[in-house]
Write a protein that holds these residues in place. Structure first.
Motif, PDB file in Angstrom:
ATOM      1  N   ALA A 663       0.494  -1.109  -0.031  1.00 40.00           N
ATOM      2  CA  ALA A 663       0.285   0.098   0.329  1.00 40.00           C
ATOM      3  C   ALA A 663       0.751   1.295  -0.447  1.00 40.00           C
ATOM      4  CB  ALA A 663      -1.212  -0.397   0.870  1.00 40.00           C
ATOM      5  N   ASP A 664       1.976   1.300   0.488  1.00 37.97           N
ATOM      6  CA  ASP A 664       2.955   2.394   0.797  1.00 37.97           C
ATOM      7  C   ASP A 664       3.360   2.212  -0.882  1.00 37.97           C
ATOM      8  OD1 ASP A 664       2.233   3.232   3.355  1.00 37.97           O
ATOM      9  OD2 ASP A 664       3.888   1.915   4.000  1.00 37.97           O
ATOM     10  N   GLN A 665       3.529   1.729  -1.242  1.00 32.13           N
ATOM     11  CA  GLN A 665       4.786   1.937  -2.514  1.00 32.13           C
ATOM     12  C   GLN A 665       3.978   2.271  -3.524  1.00 32.13           C
ATOM     13  OE1 GLN A 665       5.816  -2.210  -4.262  1.00 32.13           O
ATOM     14  NE2 GLN A 665       6.472  -0.996  -6.089  1.00 32.13           N
ATOM     15  N   LEU A 666       1.873   1.820  -3.545  1.00 27.45           N
ATOM     16  CA  LEU A 666       0.592   2.337  -4.632  1.00 27.45           C
ATOM     17  C   LEU A 666       0.622   3.507  -3.956  1.00 27.45           C
ATOM     18  CD1 LEU A 666      -1.016   1.900  -6.751  1.00 27.45           C
ATOM     19  CD2 LEU A 666      -2.236   1.111  -5.086  1.00 27.45           C
ATOM     20  N   ILE A 667       0.642   4.130  -2.605  1.00 28.30           N
ATOM     21  CA  ILE A 667       0.572   5.889  -2.408  1.00 28.30           C
ATOM     22  C   ILE A 667       1.834   6.571  -2.783  1.00 28.30           C
ATOM     23  CG2 ILE A 667       0.362   7.270  -0.519  1.00 28.30           C
ATOM     24  CD1 ILE A 667      -1.690   5.290   1.382  1.00 28.30           C
ATOM     25  N   GLU A 668       2.898   6.126  -3.025  1.00 28.76           N
ATOM     26  CA  GLU A 668       3.925   6.979  -3.111  1.00 28.76           C
ATOM     27  C   GLU A 668       3.727   6.992  -4.921  1.00 28.76           C
ATOM     28  OE1 GLU A 668       8.130   5.370  -2.230  1.00 28.76           O
ATOM     29  OE2 GLU A 668       7.801   5.605  -0.146  1.00 28.76           O
ATOM     30  N   LEU A 669       3.570   6.050  -5.231  1.00 33.76           N
ATOM     31  CA  LEU A 669       3.811   6.691  -6.622  1.00 33.76           C
ATOM     32  C   LEU A 669       2.122   7.170  -7.912  1.00 33.76           C
ATOM     33  CD1 LEU A 669       3.580   2.589  -7.858  1.00 33.76           C
ATOM     34  CD2 LEU A 669       5.158   4.516  -8.562  1.00 33.76           C
ATOM     35  N   LEU A 670       0.737   7.364  -7.066  1.00 36.52           N
ATOM     36  CA  LEU A 670       0.083   8.053  -6.696  1.00 36.52           C
ATOM     37  C   LEU A 670       0.239   9.298  -5.943  1.00 36.52           C
ATOM     38  CD1 LEU A 670      -2.994   6.022  -5.531  1.00 36.52           C
ATOM     39  CD2 LEU A 670      -2.510   6.267  -7.955  1.00 36.52           C
ATOM     40  N   ILE A 671       0.943  10.112  -5.688  1.00 35.80           N
ATOM     41  CA  ILE A 671       2.133  11.196  -5.151  1.00 35.80           C
ATOM     42  C   ILE A 671       2.596  11.594  -5.951  1.00 35.80           C
ATOM     43  CG2 ILE A 671       3.472  11.979  -3.521  1.00 35.80           C
ATOM     44  CD1 ILE A 671       1.885  10.802  -0.978  1.00 35.80           C
ATOM     45  N   ASP A 672       3.520  10.505  -6.727  1.00 38.11           N
ATOM     46  CA  ASP A 672       4.481  11.327  -7.663  1.00 38.11           C
ATOM     47  C   ASP A 672       3.671  11.617  -8.762  1.00 38.11           C
ATOM     48  OD1 ASP A 672       6.610  10.132  -6.801  1.00 38.11           O
ATOM     49  OD2 ASP A 672       6.686   8.135  -7.377  1.00 38.11           O
ATOM     50  N   LEU A 673       2.602  10.661  -9.630  1.00 42.75           N
ATOM     51  CA  LEU A 673       1.531  10.878 -10.559  1.00 42.75           C
ATOM     52  C   LEU A 673       0.899  12.358  -9.880  1.00 42.75           C
ATOM     53  CD1 LEU A 673       0.317  10.379 -13.602  1.00 42.75           C
ATOM     54  CD2 LEU A 673      -1.368   9.575 -11.841  1.00 42.75           C
ATOM     55  N   ARG A 674       0.748  12.621  -9.046  1.00 43.04           N
ATOM     56  CA  ARG A 674      -0.428  13.710  -8.879  1.00 43.04           C
ATOM     57  C   ARG A 674       0.535  15.140  -9.095  1.00 43.04           C
ATOM     58  NH1 ARG A 674      -3.889  14.961  -3.088  1.00 43.04           N
ATOM     59  NH2 ARG A 674      -1.769  14.181  -2.133  1.00 43.04           N
ATOM     60  N   ILE A 675       1.476  15.269  -7.982  1.00 43.05           N
ATOM     61  CA  ILE A 675       2.831  16.503  -8.234  1.00 43.05           C
ATOM     62  C   ILE A 675       2.958  16.394  -9.450  1.00 43.05           C
ATOM     63  CG2 ILE A 675       4.979  17.177  -7.756  1.00 43.05           C
ATOM     64  CD1 ILE A 675       4.063  15.261  -5.325  1.00 43.05           C
ATOM     65  N   VAL A 676       3.398  15.536 -10.419  1.00 43.41           N
ATOM     66  CA  VAL A 676       4.144  15.751 -12.120  1.00 43.41           C
ATOM     67  C   VAL A 676       2.858  16.633 -13.355  1.00 43.41           C
ATOM     68  CG1 VAL A 676       3.695  13.536 -13.200  1.00 43.41           C
ATOM     69  CG2 VAL A 676       6.006  14.879 -13.339  1.00 43.41           C
ATOM     70  N   LEU A 677       2.038  16.277 -12.697  1.00 44.85           N
ATOM     71  CA  LEU A 677       0.413  16.684 -13.129  1.00 44.85           C
ATOM     72  C   LEU A 677       0.249  17.628 -12.930  1.00 44.85           C
ATOM     73  CD1 LEU A 677      -1.708  13.369 -13.258  1.00 44.85           C
ATOM     74  CD2 LEU A 677      -0.535  14.396 -16.046  1.00 44.85           C
ATOM     75  N   ARG A 678       0.359  18.222 -11.742  1.00 41.79           N
ATOM     76  CA  ARG A 678       0.101  19.589 -11.169  1.00 41.79           C
ATOM     77  C   ARG A 678       1.158  20.517 -11.518  1.00 41.79           C
ATOM     78  NH1 ARG A 678      -1.237  21.008  -4.531  1.00 41.79           N
ATOM     79  NH2 ARG A 678      -0.564  23.253  -5.123  1.00 41.79           N
ATOM     80  N   LEU A 679       2.373  20.213 -11.675  1.00 45.47           N
ATOM     81  CA  LEU A 679       3.532  21.120 -11.623  1.00 45.47           C
ATOM     82  C   LEU A 679       3.345  21.078 -13.256  1.00 45.47           C
ATOM     83  CD1 LEU A 679       5.988  20.039  -9.587  1.00 45.47           C
ATOM     84  CD2 LEU A 679       4.529  22.077 -10.077  1.00 45.47           C
ATOM     85  N   ARG A 680       3.283  20.087 -14.254  1.00 46.58           N
ATOM     86  CA  ARG A 680       3.100  19.877 -15.713  1.00 46.58           C
ATOM     87  C   ARG A 680       1.931  21.209 -15.476  1.00 46.58           C
ATOM     88  NH1 ARG A 680       0.537  18.373 -19.636  1.00 46.58           N
ATOM     89  NH2 ARG A 680       1.862  17.998 -21.244  1.00 46.58           N
ATOM     90  N   ASP A 681       0.729  21.120 -15.821  1.00 45.61           N
ATOM     91  CA  ASP A 681       0.132  22.029 -16.083  1.00 45.61           C
ATOM     92  C   ASP A 681      -0.007  23.401 -15.187  1.00 45.61           C
ATOM     93  OD1 ASP A 681      -1.896  20.328 -17.176  1.00 45.61           O
ATOM     94  OD2 ASP A 681      -2.512  19.487 -15.743  1.00 45.61           O
ATOM     95  N   LYS A 682       0.998  23.704 -14.343  1.00 49.08           N
ATOM     96  CA  LYS A 682       1.173  25.309 -14.191  1.00 49.08           C
ATOM     97  C   LYS A 682       2.804  26.162 -15.527  1.00 49.08           C
ATOM     98  CE  LYS A 682       0.395  25.025  -9.399  1.00 49.08           C
ATOM     99  NZ  LYS A 682       0.929  25.461  -8.095  1.00 49.08           N
ATOM    100  N   GLU A 683       2.609  24.903 -15.792  1.00 48.88           N
ATOM    101  CA  GLU A 683       4.340  25.359 -16.961  1.00 48.88           C
ATOM    102  C   GLU A 683       3.365  25.585 -17.993  1.00 48.88           C
ATOM    103  OE1 GLU A 683       6.878  22.492 -16.579  1.00 48.88           O
ATOM    104  OE2 GLU A 683       8.043  22.966 -14.653  1.00 48.88           O
ATOM    105  N   ASN A 684       4.044  26.124 -19.189  1.00 53.35           N
ATOM    106  CA  ASN A 684       3.481  26.387 -20.246  1.00 53.35           C
ATOM    107  C   ASN A 684       3.625  25.202 -21.295  1.00 53.35           C
ATOM    108  OD1 ASN A 684       3.754  29.502 -19.985  1.00 53.35           O
ATOM    109  ND2 ASN A 684       5.636  29.796 -19.985  1.00 53.35           N
ATOM    110  N   SER A 685       3.139  24.350 -20.909  1.00 52.41           N
ATOM    111  CA  SER A 685       2.984  23.590 -22.007  1.00 52.41           C
ATOM    112  C   SER A 685       1.798  23.964 -23.325  1.00 52.41           C
ATOM    113  CB  SER A 685       2.073  22.264 -21.550  1.00 52.41           C
ATOM    114  OG  SER A 685       2.425  22.014 -20.290  1.00 52.41           O
ATOM    115  N   TYR A 686       2.609  22.469 -24.099  1.00 57.12           N
ATOM    116  CA  TYR A 686       1.913  23.106 -25.846  1.00 57.12           C
ATOM    117  C   TYR A 686       1.188  22.119 -25.513  1.00 57.12           C
ATOM    118  CZ  TYR A 686       6.124  26.380 -26.272  1.00 57.12           C
ATOM    119  OH  TYR A 686       7.919  26.645 -25.480  1.00 57.12           O
ATOM    120  N   ASP A 687      -0.087  23.080 -27.660  1.00 59.64           N
ATOM    121  CA  ASP A 687      -1.064  22.326 -27.770  1.00 59.64           C
ATOM    122  C   ASP A 687      -0.532  21.332 -27.787  1.00 59.64           C
ATOM    123  OD1 ASP A 687      -2.953  25.178 -28.480  1.00 59.64           O
ATOM    124  OD2 ASP A 687      -2.443  24.167 -25.837  1.00 59.64           O
ATOM    125  N   TYR A 688      -1.719  19.624 -28.628  1.00 57.61           N
ATOM    126  CA  TYR A 688      -1.426  18.957 -28.583  1.00 57.61           C
ATOM    127  C   TYR A 688      -1.802  19.218 -30.223  1.00 57.61           C
ATOM    128  CZ  TYR A 688      -1.188  17.081 -23.708  1.00 57.61           C
ATOM    129  OH  TYR A 688      -0.354  16.345 -23.036  1.00 57.61           O
TER     130      TYR A 688
END
Length: 688
Positions: A663-688
């Motif tokens: 469970a701890d490993q899975l929680i860490e992965l979910l936190i990783d995904l949440r952080i990277v998605l949140r920070l990515r959308d704060k930056e100037n990403s380009y339209d697909y």
């Protein structure tokens, strides 16, 4: 005296002076090898000994390993190209246009595989293509001599290769092994400084992702030549693969560390005292230069980080506690990777029995450098080369131009030699400038100097100034193509044979054919083989998003393979981002976020089988949303991001009460995904 000696030493070791000395030394050795090849070719009575000189300058590199490996690839490519020409030309003896089209198809075929290979071995495919061009097109209307021409050409190439290898091997040899080891040591030192800078706080110019990706690509190129280096301590291929995997892993780990520090600064400004002390001690450890002290201190830090991670997970009462545990997990992995890198660098050239048990077991599983291959772009460039050569053949055959075969053969060389560049025109123009010098020098030699030369040693002295000048230019990357214009033109136009045979009309016609072919190649390759930097960048990012979708929806390569592939894509971005200061950082960060997301989704997909029932269904739903989020379809990105965040939060809430040991490993992965998605959308990403 001390001040004078120090001043002299500083001037002698000045980089520009060292570069000049190395360039002159390379030029001298190449000229000696060229004259040796020329002498041997004359003694055995070859028809065109000038090709042995050309081969020496094409094969010669600044190090022993690179010269020998390039010679081996050239020999293999020349033999294959000559055999292909012997098979093609006689079978279309009565159909010159069809014969030319088939030769163009062979050249395009070789170019295609050279573009896909992307290693120094691709040179063999290039040679197989342009050898067919040089031998085949002049023989289209004279197929009876094709076999003899092919045999003689192979002999000339062998003599040139052996001469270059002999001289560069035994006359003041420059080992590529030392360059590889020093570059690797510098890369590891820079990586430690990057991690230390990340812990200190955001830097104004964080160029380490650029440097590490480029350095790993450069090390891969050097590593290809190492088996040919004749050194006593050449590192083993398995060891090099493994240390590449470890260094490549540092890139996403340190990027993740930076993201988590930024995220935690947004969430809270108060961290636990134990975490603050650990971070300070890690910074001190990273600054330590003594290897033995660093090894002992690193093991102690790993023990402390492991204990702190277990404590934070077992006593977590809020999401912030979980985030600090996640940060500790990444710190722990960085410590382990850096420790392993130190150990690998120290034992890289030693027997594998000296490796630690864990590293020794990993040797057989090392992936090494993974190349990004774009089959569609390679096919596009290949088709452009094929059309260019066919158009040249049509113009030559239907105009009945006597020197058209020479022009088309040079055109084929340009298409294969410069086809690997996104924008080949600037490089061909450098080659044309060098060819102008080569033609002028050739005319002076052919009709002013050489008629007065009757002895071989006098001829060597007469040729020395021009070839030494051209060789020194070849040793400098900025002028390599200009030097090729001189070294490939001078021996042929000067008619360096067994006896003087100066023919002004023939030299003039050949020169005209040369400039017509290169000028036509600039125009046609600009239209048919040029790839705009922005298009190449978007395609690399598009491939990365496509691969994330595949990893989210089905089986995918492991994290090491994915990391190494994304390292190569990052390295491919760098030269295309030059002159784009405003967007270069955003594009690199976007690629690094794709790297992190791809690793997380593949681990989630693998771990979900340990949570049967509702959790597995929720994970499948989350991965489906991730795949849709990175699709090329237009969608509301804000809505999709909120949906992802909501699903991640629901999963974390449900897993907190799960007694599963993973469970701890899975929680860490979910936190990783949440952080990277949140920070990515704060930056100037380009339209697909």
């Amino acid at each position: 005296m001390t001040a004078i000696s120090r001043t002299l030493r500083e001037r002698v070791t000045k980089p520009t002076l060292l570069n000049d000395v190395n360039a002159l030394l390379f030029s001298l050795k190449s000229f000696i090898a060229a004259m040796l090849a020329y002498y041997i070719a004359l003694r055995i009575g070859l028809a065109r000994p000038s090709w042995s000189i050309v081969t020496v300058y094409i094969v010669s590199q600044t190090s022993v390993g690179a010269s020998l490996s390039r010679g081996v690839y050239r020999l293999g490519g020349t033999i294959v190209g000559a055999l292909a020409t012997v098979l093609i030309v006689p079978n279309f003896v009565n159909y010159p246009l069809i014969c030319s089209v088939v030769l163009a198809g062979w050249i395009a075929f070789c170019l295609y595989f050279s573009l896909l290979d992307r290693t120094p071995r691709a040179y063999a495919f290039v040679l197989a293509g342009y050898t067919a061009s040089l031998i085949g097109f002049p023989a289209v209307f004279d197929p009876g001599s094709i076999f003899e021409i092919a045999i003689v050409r192979v002999q000339e190439v062998i003599i040139g290769i052996l001469s270059a290898t002999l001289i560069h091997r035994y006359l003041l040899p420059k080992r590529i092994t030392g360059q590889f080891n020093s570059t690797l040591s510098t890369a590891l030192c820079d990586a430690r400084q990057w991690v230390e800078g990340t812990l200190r706080g955001p830097c104004e110019k964080d160029r380490m992702p650029y440097q590490l990706a480029s350095t790993l690509q450069f090390l891969q190129g050097l590593g290809t030549h190492l088996p040919y280096d004749f050194a006593n301590t050449v590192s083993r291929h398995g060891s090099r693969r493994l240390i590449h995997d470890r260094l490549a892993r540092l890139l996403p780990l340190t990027t993740a560390l930076r993201d988590r520090l930024q995220f935690l600064n947004c969430e809270t400004s108060n961290s636990s005292a134990a975490m603050r002390i650990l971070l300070a001690d890690i910074q001190a450890w990273l600054a330590c230069e003594d290897m033995s002290q660093r090894t002992v201190a690193g093991e102690a830090l790993i023990v402390r980080a492991t204990a702190l991670k277990l404590h934070l997970n077992s006593h977590a009462v809020s999401s912030t506690d979980r985030h600090f545990a996640n940060l500790c997990s990444h710190l722990l992995e960085i410590l382990r990777v850096l420790q392993e890198c130190d150990h690998l660098c120290g034992t890289l050239n030693q027997p594998t029995s000296l490796f630690k048990d864990g590293i020794h077991r990993d040797l057989k599983h090392g992936k090494g450098y993974v190349f990004h291959r774009d089959y569609l772009m390679a096919a596009r460039s290949t088709l452009g080369a094929f059309i260019t050569i066919v158009i040249g053949c049509i113009l030559w055959i239907y105009s009945a131009w006597p020197d058209g075969a020479t022009a088309v053969s040079i055109l084929g060389v340009c298409c294969t030699l410069f086809g690997s560049f996104d924008t080949p025109a600037p490089h061909i123009i450098k080659y044309i400038i060098g060819s102008v010098y080569g033609v002028l020098i050739s005319l002076i030699y052919s009709f002013i100097l050489m008629p007065q030369v009757t002895e071989f040693n006098v001829l060597v002295a007469v040729l020395a100034p021009a070839f030494l000048f051209a060789g020194s230019l070849q040793a400098r990357p900025a002028t390599t193509f200009m030097a090729m214009g001189i070294t490939l033109t001078l021996p042929i136009l000067s008619a360096l044979g067994a006896e003087y045979s100066g023919d002004f009309a023939a030299s003039l016609n050949t020169s005209i054919a040369l400039f017509v072919a290169t000028g036509f190649s600039v125009a046609s390759m600009s239209l048919l083989q040029t790839v705009q930097a922005e298009a190449a960048i978007k395609r690399l990012l598009q491939h990365s998003r496509r691969d994330i979708r595949r990893r989210a929806l089905g089986p995918a390569p492991n994290e090491i393979y994915w990391t190494n592939l994304m390292i190569d894509r990052t390295a491919l971005l760098l030269p295309r981002l030059q002159g784009k200061e405003k967007s270069s950082g955003d594009r690199i960060n976007e690629m690094l976020h794709y790297l992190s997301i791809g690793n997380v989704v593949s681990q989630l997909r693998r771990l979900r089988v340990n949570f049967p029932g509702q959790t597995e269904m929720q994970l499948n739903g989350l991965l489906s949303v991730v795949a849709h989020y990175f699709s090329d379809k237009k969608h509301n990105r804000l809505l999709m991001r909120n949906c992802l965040q909501r699903k991640i939060d629901e999963l974390i809430s449900g897993i907190l009460s799960d007694t599963n040991i993973r469970a701890d490993q899975l929680i860490e992965l979910l936190i990783d995904l949440r952080i990277v998605l949140r920070l990515r959308d704060k930056e100037n990403s380009y339209d697909y």
